[in-house]
Design a protein around this motif. Structure first.
Motif: not given
Lengths: 113, 113
Positions: B98-113
């Protein structure tokens, strides 16, 4: 090429109003249409989804309307609440095949108390 | 029930430094796994997806790479970060059929300085 197009880009409504977000798609092979809700700093959450064999689906205060001939589908938020303020993404996919979702660019909905 | 984890939650890295973001899924076997990037105020861009250990498909040519060393582990890497790599990185999973039914994680905020 944007396979799924959302409108309007942002929406502000009063509490109790019914924000409506529209999506249009190009590929007639698409047969699964989900909506995701994303709060700031969080991952998107699957909210509701519809298949083209029905014209409407309701889950709680959220309703999807689907128009196969127009290749359009809409999300309606009934009796909207400030807690519904979020970004909403529509998407489309084929249930058989490539394991990918084509996402719209997202709509920000703000519900004013 | 299934759970998806991402770490770190936030990351600040200088230009030219390496990157390693990790995603793990619990409660399912042989999931499809996906890496997306979300630039500020914009939509979801699919970077990589995997249907099994060692199987990686790349959607966008760039200085990022992905690996899947274990069934439920997905890693996003870079040897040298660019300023344009800043964004919100999301991992998602779906069941293999069921590749059409995707569930996401909480994410990672990346800042490149």
């Amino acid at each position: 090429q944007q396979q799924v197009k959302q409108s309007p880009q942002s929406l502000i409504v009063q509490k109790g109003g019914i924000p409506i977000i529209n999506c249009a798609y190009e590929n007639t092979a698409f047969d699964y249409f989900p909506w995701y809700q994303q709060f700031p700093g969080k991952g998107p959450a699957l909210l509701i989804a519809i298949r083209p064999d029905v014209s409407e689906k309701k889950e709680g205060r959220f309703t999807i309307s689907f128009n196969k001939s127009a290749k359009q589908f809409s999300l309606h938020i009934m009796d909207s609440q400030p807690g519904d303020s979020a970004t909403y993404f529509c998407a489309a996919s084929r249930r058989n095949g490539n394991n990918r979702l084509a996402f719209g660019k997202g709509n920000q909905v703000v519900v004013i108390p | 029930s299934q759970t998806i984890h991402q770490w770190p939650a936030t990351l600040v890295q200088p230009v030219g430094s390496p990157l390693s973001l990790e995603c793990t899924v619990e409660g399912t076997s042989n999931p499809n796994l996906y890496w997306y990037r979300q630039a500020a105020g914009r939509g979801l861009q699919l970077l990589f997806y995997s249907v099994g250990i060692g199987q990686i498909s790349s959607e966008v040519p760039q200085n990022l790479s992905a690996s899947r060393p274990q069934d439920r582990q997905f890693i996003l890497s870079s040897k040298k970060l660019l300023l344009s790599d800043s964004g919100f990185y999301l991992c998602a999973w779906s069941s293999e059929d069921r590749g059409y039914e995707q569930y996401f994680g909480p994410g990672t905020r990346l800042t490149v300085t």
